[in-house]
Structures are given as structure tokens and as C-alpha cells.
Design a protein around this motif. Sequence first.
Motif, PDB file in Angstrom:
ATOM      1  N   MET A 117       0.838  -1.194   0.000  1.00  6.48           N
ATOM      2  CA  MET A 117       0.000   0.000   0.000  1.00  6.48           C
ATOM      3  C   MET A 117       0.874   1.246   0.000  1.00  6.48           C
ATOM      4  SD  MET A 117      -2.538   1.469   2.915  1.00  6.48           S
ATOM      5  CE  MET A 117      -1.122   2.017   3.825  1.00  6.48           C
TER       6      MET A 117
ATOM      7  N   ARG B 194       8.372   9.801   3.364  1.00  4.17           N
ATOM      8  CA  ARG B 194       8.455   8.593   4.195  1.00  4.17           C
ATOM      9  C   ARG B 194       9.730   8.596   5.031  1.00  4.17           C
ATOM     10  NH1 ARG B 194       5.874   6.383  -0.430  1.00  4.17           N
ATOM     11  NH2 ARG B 194       7.848   5.955  -1.476  1.00  4.17           N
ATOM     12  N   ILE B 195      10.841   8.976   4.422  1.00  2.22           N
ATOM     13  CA  ILE B 195      12.101   9.008   5.171  1.00  2.22           C
ATOM     14  C   ILE B 195      12.036  10.102   6.234  1.00  2.22           C
ATOM     15  CG2 ILE B 195      14.587   9.440   4.986  1.00  2.22           C
ATOM     16  CD1 ILE B 195      14.392   8.163   2.182  1.00  2.22           C
TER      17      ILE B 195
ATOM     18  N   ARG C 135      10.103   8.828   9.224  1.00  2.12           N
ATOM     19  CA  ARG C 135      10.905   7.907  10.049  1.00  2.12           C
ATOM     20  C   ARG C 135      11.975   8.643  10.842  1.00  2.12           C
ATOM     21  NH1 ARG C 135      10.304   3.916   5.969  1.00  2.12           N
ATOM     22  NH2 ARG C 135      12.166   4.574   4.858  1.00  2.12           N
ATOM     23  N   SER C 136      12.606   9.630  10.189  1.00  7.28           N
ATOM     24  CA  SER C 136      13.671  10.368  10.871  1.00  7.28           C
ATOM     25  C   SER C 136      13.116  11.162  12.046  1.00  7.28           C
ATOM     26  CB  SER C 136      14.359  11.340   9.910  1.00  7.28           C
ATOM     27  OG  SER C 136      14.771  10.672   8.763  1.00  7.28           O
TER      28      SER C 136
ATOM     29  N   LEU D 223      19.049  20.835  13.709  1.00  8.07           N
ATOM     30  CA  LEU D 223      18.420  19.907  12.759  1.00  8.07           C
ATOM     31  C   LEU D 223      17.362  20.630  11.912  1.00  8.07           C
ATOM     32  CD1 LEU D 223      18.030  16.827  15.148  1.00  8.07           C
ATOM     33  CD2 LEU D 223      19.727  17.108  13.342  1.00  8.07           C
TER      34      LEU D 223
ATOM     35  N   SER E 257       6.465  -3.160   0.088  1.00  8.57           N
ATOM     36  CA  SER E 257       5.826  -1.868  -0.138  1.00  8.57           C
ATOM     37  C   SER E 257       6.619  -0.826   0.641  1.00  8.57           C
ATOM     38  CB  SER E 257       4.382  -1.902   0.368  1.00  8.57           C
ATOM     39  OG  SER E 257       4.358  -1.777   1.763  1.00  8.57           O
ATOM     40  N   PRO E 258       6.411   0.445   0.328  1.00  9.01           N
ATOM     41  CA  PRO E 258       7.125   1.473   1.084  1.00  9.01           C
ATOM     42  C   PRO E 258       6.822   1.384   2.575  1.00  9.01           C
ATOM     43  CG  PRO E 258       6.061   2.438  -0.826  1.00  9.01           C
ATOM     44  CD  PRO E 258       5.587   1.020  -0.743  1.00  9.01           C
ATOM     45  N   GLN E 259       5.636   0.899   2.904  1.00 10.67           N
ATOM     46  CA  GLN E 259       5.237   0.866   4.316  1.00 10.67           C
ATOM     47  C   GLN E 259       5.937  -0.238   5.095  1.00 10.67           C
ATOM     48  OE1 GLN E 259       3.016   2.347   2.162  1.00 10.67           O
ATOM     49  NE2 GLN E 259       3.371   4.138   3.446  1.00 10.67           N
TER      50      GLN E 259
ATOM     51  N   SER F  35       9.015  -1.497   4.342  1.00 12.63           N
ATOM     52  CA  SER F  35      10.454  -1.542   4.070  1.00 12.63           C
ATOM     53  C   SER F  35      11.167  -0.432   4.832  1.00 12.63           C
ATOM     54  CB  SER F  35      10.713  -1.347   2.577  1.00 12.63           C
ATOM     55  OG  SER F  35      10.033  -2.326   1.835  1.00 12.63           O
ATOM     56  N   GLN F  36      12.316  -0.747   5.367  1.00 14.40           N
ATOM     57  CA  GLN F  36      13.124   0.311   5.978  1.00 14.40           C
ATOM     58  C   GLN F  36      14.587  -0.090   6.020  1.00 14.40           C
ATOM     59  OE1 GLN F  36      11.808   0.619  10.249  1.00 14.40           O
ATOM     60  NE2 GLN F  36      13.921  -0.035  10.577  1.00 14.40           N
TER      61      GLN F  36
ATOM     62  N   ILE G 156      12.544  -0.563  -4.242  1.00 18.67           N
ATOM     63  CA  ILE G 156      12.208   0.137  -3.000  1.00 18.67           C
ATOM     64  C   ILE G 156      13.446   0.340  -2.125  1.00 18.67           C
ATOM     65  CG2 ILE G 156      11.593  -1.959  -1.682  1.00 18.67           C
ATOM     66  CD1 ILE G 156       9.683   1.345  -1.567  1.00 18.67           C
TER      67      ILE G 156
ATOM     68  N   GLU H  18      15.150   3.709  -1.262  1.00 11.94           N
ATOM     69  CA  GLU H  18      14.812   4.589  -0.133  1.00 11.94           C
ATOM     70  C   GLU H  18      15.814   4.449   1.003  1.00 11.94           C
ATOM     71  OE1 GLU H  18      10.734   4.767   1.127  1.00 11.94           O
ATOM     72  OE2 GLU H  18      10.003   4.949  -0.930  1.00 11.94           O
TER      73      GLU H  18
ATOM     74  N   ALA I 211      18.676   6.515  -0.009  1.00 13.58           N
ATOM     75  CA  ALA I 211      18.386   7.941   0.158  1.00 13.58           C
ATOM     76  C   ALA I 211      18.520   8.330   1.629  1.00 13.58           C
ATOM     77  CB  ALA I 211      16.979   8.251  -0.350  1.00 13.58           C
ATOM     78  N   GLU I 212      18.087   7.446   2.516  1.00  7.52           N
ATOM     79  CA  GLU I 212      18.205   7.736   3.947  1.00  7.52           C
ATOM     80  C   GLU I 212      19.680   7.824   4.338  1.00  7.52           C
ATOM     81  OE1 GLU I 212      15.665   5.402   6.435  1.00  7.52           O
ATOM     82  OE2 GLU I 212      16.772   5.927   8.257  1.00  7.52           O
TER      83      GLU I 212
ATOM     84  N   ILE J  35      18.920  12.824  11.527  1.00 13.72           N
ATOM     85  CA  ILE J  35      18.987  13.420  10.196  1.00 13.72           C
ATOM     86  C   ILE J  35      18.452  14.850  10.251  1.00 13.72           C
ATOM     87  CG2 ILE J  35      18.036  13.292   7.857  1.00 13.72           C
ATOM     88  CD1 ILE J  35      18.145  10.246   8.133  1.00 13.72           C
TER      89      ILE J  35
END
Lengths: 389, 258
Positions: A1, A11-12, A15-16, A49, B24-26, B28-29, B61, B64, B67-68, B183
Motif C-alpha cells: 500500500m 516517508r524518510i 521515520r527520521s 536539525l 511496499s514502502p510501508q 520496508s526500511q 524500493i 529509499e 536515500a536515507e 537526520i
Amino acid sequence: MTEPFLTAKHRILRRSVRSFCDRELSPIAAQIDQEARFPWEVIEKMGPLKYFGIQASRELGGAALDSLSYAIIIEEVSRISAAIGLCLSVHNSVAVFPIMAFGTAEQQQRWVSELARGQKIGAFCLTEPNAGSDASGISATAIQEGDHYRVNANKVFVTNGGVADICLIFARTDPAAGRKGISVVVVERGTPGFVVGDLEDLCGVRANPVSSIRLYDCCVPKENLLGQSGTGLQIGLVALDTGRIGIAAQALGIAQASMEEAIRYANQRQQFGVPLSRHQVIQMMIADMATQVDAARMMIYRAAWLKDQHQTFTKASAQAKLFAAEAAGKVTDLAVQIHGGYGYSKAYAVERYYRDARVTRIYEGTSEIHRMVIAREAQKEIMSDLHIA
Amino acid sequence: MTFHIIVCIKSVVTGAPSGVVKRSPQNSQLNPFDWPALEAALQMKEYNKGSVTAITMGPAISGEALAEAMAMGVDRGILISDPALKGSDTLVTSRVLAAAVKRIGKFDLLFFGTRTSDSDTGQVGPQTATLLEVPFISGVKQFEGQVGDWTVERGMDEWEETWRLSSPWSASINQHAYAPRSIGLDSLSEVFDRINIEEWSLTDLDLATEDVGLAGSPTRVVALKKLRRDRNCIMLEGDAQVQMEELITHLNKAGVLA
């Protein structure tokens, strides 16, 4: 989804921010509420930050993020501490943003470069004892005398008031001109005659130093006028259009946290031999919470997205703020109900969320004022579609 | 040539898998065990004025996770993605990563997390190092030095070993040793303004389809079963002395005190 509107960046970002808040803010969130203490130790970490310059340009020390990012940050911070989410929302959207939007290059350099780095904190001073929803009823004055303004004001319920360095003061520069005689003058803490009143003893968002700010014959250079003289109310409305997205996101963060706590508790607590979550009556509550939270989130992201697309977003942001604030009220109420007696105790976080949620229906435009805005905009849209008017 | 560190990272699946996982993006990390490896690399990059490259193998995916890593301060991100890689075991993953490291060229240090949060083998680091024929030290807690001369400490249960070696060397970084930085919103924003993740496929690495994926993997996971932990609650009653004796009886029976 995949959630609509969001990209990998968002999204990143989520999370950060979440991992920062879990580490730095979560351990003290209940305590700073109890002690009504502004947590400088966390604020000082947020500064570098760029939490205080979310949308300010990078040249001025900000992060130059979009409005959707701004909403996500306020949501995530408020999920842990609504008081600090409020601090960031007000600072970024009704202090930094109007200076970015209406200030001269010199004013931006002078104020935003420190605000964006969190070296100074901003406040928005509109409300007075006798002027709230009716902002045009303010009695503060800023009278030009040669090369300066002499400002007299009694501003109340100023978010960040106790720690604010740079205050946007709404005052009458032309008392005879009515609505068109109101302007915004920037007054810095430390100006002779600048007095911070006692901190309010509030029901919720207690870690935010909300206070009154009084100005007694404060003289500021005429260069401190923001935008054109007499355009104060327009500046205020533009700022509040953006501010609403932040307050809506704050309400969403509180609602999300309440729902998480309620679901966690409903799966642990046993009554009648099974976890609460197995009882249909509790499932109905969880369904309502989840639906309110998701709907609020989509409305907020849509409003932020519209703003990022440079489209009209007045109605969308008013709807998002109205809906999210009302949703936070319902969701926190259900979360307390699911917790039973424990939810009424300060030993459980939902008690704090319940208190924090209440003010989102009041500040930066009450639910009633937002309904007025929505009704006006909706009628404008429909009437113009129908070619009436 | 400037000082260069390569970090191999992974985009993991969050939550316990049941059956075939749809990425999915949700869900995955970035593998949390990779954060200390990235942090260690970034601190050393700042100290020695060098650069850090992160590489990962996985579906799109996984970009990402790169990118992080770049928002944390990594300079270059390389994604190795190819439909033929599906089903690769740890040996194949190591082969692919080793090929990628060779293609990147000169490096001083090569870092890994100690393990991944989704498959937990801890094999990819040492296997990749072996294929590249560089020394590998596991669970590094601290290291200092420059190109030619390094002092490296690794922790074991009750011991600490100190090693001396010269570049290039590789390591997995102890999960508690380097607390990852937060970050900055500005660095995240900047990374996405000019996001540039290089994508490599098998042909870039001179690997054949039959060497990778299920075909090239000598091992298979045949079953995955969630463990059930049964816990019993026994209420002890009576005064403290009685309860204590009863507790000791229970613990003896359970073999805890034996």
C-alpha cells in the motif's frame, strides 16, 4: 500500500522525525507536561536539525521543505508531545512564514536567519482580552512618531510567549481607519517596555509557555513594520491559512497517539476472560478511531498538497483543521473510555492526550469560525459553478 | 586517492513475515543494524576527510534506504537491482556485493551491520570479505588510525580484542557502538533536491543469470514457522516464608536452580 500524496522524501522524513522524537522527546513528554516545563535540552537539539526553519529558505538557514513535510513533522512531534508540536507549528507557520512571505530582504536576514536556526523563538500576538475571533476588534496601537513606532498592547494567550524573542504584534497604526488601519509590527524581547506576563496555568499543552505579552510605550524603528501599513488583517489571514495546516496536524498527532495507546491497551487488558479487543463494543470504538484518524490525515495532506501546488487551499485547510480538531476530541475521548478508570489517571498517557486535544478546537480559529470560513468558500464555489452572483 | 569507505546496507522488511512478503514502502526500511555501520563510516570520513559510498542489493524500493543513508551524509549511493536476483541466498548476495565493490575500485574500509533485522544470518559481511580476500573483523566497537596503520577493538562477551592492521580491511560494526546521528531536515531536503542513486544491473557486474537468484543459490529456506512462547502465571499464596519455599520448589522443578 502506498499512501496518496507521499513520496520517498516524506516517508524518510517521517521515520527520521519519529526516531528523533522517540529518542529525545518521548522519555520526558509526560514529565514536562506535569512540570509545565519548556524542555530547552530538546529544543537546543532541534535547532541545528532545522526544526525551527522547516520551510525557510536554505540561504537563511532553513530546510526549504514543502508544506506536506511541514504537516508530517508537526504530526510526528505532536504524536509524542502536543506542546512541542504546538511550539513548532506556531513558530514556523505564523512567525517565520509571514516574515518570509511579506518581509523585505533585510527583515528576512535580520529575523529569519536566527529564527530558522532555532537561536530565537517566534510568536504571533493577535488575541487580546476583548478581541479573539473578531480580530478586527483589537485595541493595541502602534503610532508612528518620526522614524519609529510607539507600541502599546496587551496580548493574551500567546503561544511560546514565555520564551519568544521575536513577536509579530497586530496593532492599529491608524486608529481612525477601522479594519484597514491594522498593521503588523515586529517587536523584539528586550525592547524597553516589553513585559512577559505570568504563564497561563492551562488544561493541556502545558509544556508550552503560553503567556500574555504587554507592551508599554515600546519604541521600535519604523523598519519593523511588516508588509504595507494597514494590511495587518490580510497578513494575519494568510498566516492563519498556513497555520491551520499545522494545528490540524497537531490534532492528528494527538489522535494517532491516542489510537495507538487504546489499541495496545485493548489487546492487553482482559475482562470477561478475553482481551478487550475481542469484545465487539470495543471493536466498534477502534473502527471509529481508525476512520477518524485516516480521514483527518487525508484532508490535511490534501490541504498541504494544494498549497504546494500553488492552488487555493483556504477551504481545504479550514476543513482539515475543523475535522482534525473534532476528530482529536472524539478519538481521545474513546481512548480514555477504552482505558476505563486508568484512562482518567495521569499514570496513563491518554489522560494527557485528552487534555491536549481540547484546545485544538479553540486556537488558530475556533471550530465555529472555521465553519464560517468553509460556508463562505463553499457557497462562493457553488454559486460560481452555477453562474449565479 | 582520497580516503574511501564503502558500507553495504540492506532495505529490510519490517514486521514478522507470514508467507510471501509483498514489498511496499510501508513495510520496508533501512536495516537498523546498518545505522551504526553508517555512523562509524561517517565519523571516520569527517576525521580523515574522505568519502563514503553505500551499496545495496534489492528491489527498487531499496533505493529509499540509500536515500536515507545519503541524508545522513553518505556521498554516493548504488542500487544493485535485477529481476534475476530474486531468491538469492547469502552466498549469492555476497558474490554480487563483492563484484560491486570490485567495480567501485579502491577503498580503505568496507563496513557491514552485524546482521539484518529480517533474516538475521550475519553471513553476508564475512562472506563478502572472504570473496574479496580482505581481512574481516566482526563486532568492531572502536577503531582509529589512518590509511596505513589502524588499531581496531572488537568486543566479545567478557573480553576485548585489539587488532592492528593496514588498509584495506573490512568489519561489521557492533550494534551498540555508534549511536546514529539524527537526520537534519535540511540535509534530507537537499538530498532530495538532487537525488542521484546509481542503478546497476547484472550486466554492469559481469555476472550471469545462472550464478545468481534461486538458480545460483546453494541454500533454500524451506519453511518458516513462527515460534510460540507459552507462559504460565502461577499465583503463590500464604506468608512470605511459604511463598519463598514454594517459589524455590517451582524453580527447582523448572531446572532453573539446578
